[in-house]
Design an enzyme around this catalytic site. Structure first.
Site, PDB file in Angstrom:
ATOM      1  N   LYS A   1      -6.419  -7.711   1.395  1.00  9.89           N
ATOM      2  CA  LYS A   1      -6.437  -6.482   2.380  1.00  9.89           C
ATOM      3  C   LYS A   1      -7.992  -6.112   3.143  1.00  9.89           C
ATOM      4  CE  LYS A   1      -8.746  -2.944   0.088  1.00  9.89           C
ATOM      5  NZ  LYS A   1      -9.723  -2.028   0.006  1.00  9.89           N
TER       6      LYS A   1
ATOM      7  N   THR B   1      -7.790   0.413   4.963  1.00  9.45           N
ATOM      8  CA  THR B   1      -8.869  -0.271   4.988  1.00  9.45           C
ATOM      9  C   THR B   1      -9.032  -1.300   6.329  1.00  9.45           C
ATOM     10  OG1 THR B   1      -8.760  -0.695   2.868  1.00  9.45           O
ATOM     11  CG2 THR B   1     -10.207  -2.508   3.612  1.00  9.45           C
TER      12      THR B   1
END
Length: 333
Positions: A190, A247
């Protein structure tokens, strides 16, 4: 209970504060003596988490032996991925071999592509008592006691249960999971995808593009995780989708910030020189891409970020190449 957090960056400090809120006596270790002295005197980590007071049960120290021995039952590793093996090998000299060790570090080891739990299993005497903390959780918001939901993964359900209850408070909800591989791959990839999302935003490409990057990024997480033996359900949960969305969209994301600045025309060297904290996605782009190539997993966003970060490919050219790849079925492997 007594616990210790190894690493006093923003995330390590936030976790130490959280454990103190949960009623534990916590020792927070930092390498730099002056940094520790400042925390002791001001009761604040002004370098990495300014404005948040350290609660009374939290004791900063630069003495690694003191920290490890003080954390009699629970040790949290919160140093950057490139420092885990060295730091925890030193800490292992003071362990009794009965501790539960929690990896709060997201990334792969450079050179070996090993997950952090694998590194900890090799360099500490606690291979059967290792857990991984994962999920959408900015340090600043955890420290501010904003409602946060995470997951803890451990092969041994009793270990996961122990860590789950150690961290849980009304504002910090912890789920348990057995899929360590899925949790760690989700937390690593991620960061790479977040750089791509930041680049897109920096180029001003809009919400459609960002949504596409997040969704296709999730596909990359899923492909690699499943190739390594993860449960596909993990990718749909907190350690996968939850952390990816946070994120890629959150203003507090260091990795998205790197991408944002790259998209606006800054150089990587200038960006990194201006940062006081580590953006794990930069280092881990190479490692994730190498791992994908080794296992013959197609990860085009990761591959383009490698070209952009380390081969001077222009950001817009990377986005064009992603959009003009050969057409295929959405769920092709």
């Amino acid at each position: 209970m007594e616990a210790a957090v190894i690493g006093a960056g923003s995330w390590g400090t936030a976790l130490a504060i959280q454990l103190a809120r949960a009623g534990h006596a916590v020792t927070l270790w930092a390498r730099n003596v002056e940094h520790v002295r400042e925390m002791q005197e001001t009761r604040e980590n002004k370098r990495y988490l300014p404005g948040v007071k350290l609660p009374p049960p939290l004791n900063p120290t630069a003495d690694l032996e003191q920290a490890v021995r003080a954390g009699k039952r629970l040790l949290i590793c919160a140093v950057p991925s490139h420092a885990v093996r060295e730091t925890m090998s030193l800490a292992a000299a003071y362990m009794r071999g009965e501790e539960v060790v929690v990896s709060a570090t997201k990334g792969l080891e450079e050179g070996t592509s090993k997950r952090m739990s694998e590194v900890l299993a090799e360099c500490t005497p606690c291979a059967d008592r290792i857990a991984v903390l994962a999920g959408p959780s900015f340090a600043k918001e955890v420290a501010a006691e904003m409602p946060t939901v995470v997951t803890v993964a451990a092969a041994d359900g009793k270990v996961a249960d122990f860590v789950q209850h150690a961290f849980a408070t009304p504002m910090f909800r912890v789920y348990a999971l057995e899929d360590v591989v899925g949790a760690e791959i989700g937390g690593t990839v991620k960061n790479v995808i977040a750089i791509a999302a930041g680049v897109s935003d920096g180029l001003g490409l809009g919400h459609n593009t960002r949504a596409g990057i997040i969704t296709r990024g999730l596909a990359e997480v899923n492909r690699l995780a499943m190739k390594l033996g993860a449960d596909p359900l993990t990718v749909t949960g907190l350690a996968g989708l939850g952390d990816l969305v946070l994120t890629c969209t959150g203003e507090l994301s260091r990795n998205r910030s790197v991408g944002l600045r790259l998209g606006r025309g800054e150089t990587l060297s200038a960006i990194l020189a201006s940062m006081t904290q580590v953006a794990e996605g930069v280092r881990n782009t190479l490692t994730v891409d190498d791992l994908a190539r080794t296992h013959r997993v197609e990860m085009p966003i990761t591959a383009q970020m490698r070209c952009l970060l380390f081969e001077d490919k222009p950001p817009r050219a990377a986005m064009v190449d992603l959009m003009t790849r050969q057409l295929k079925h959405e769920f092709a492997s």
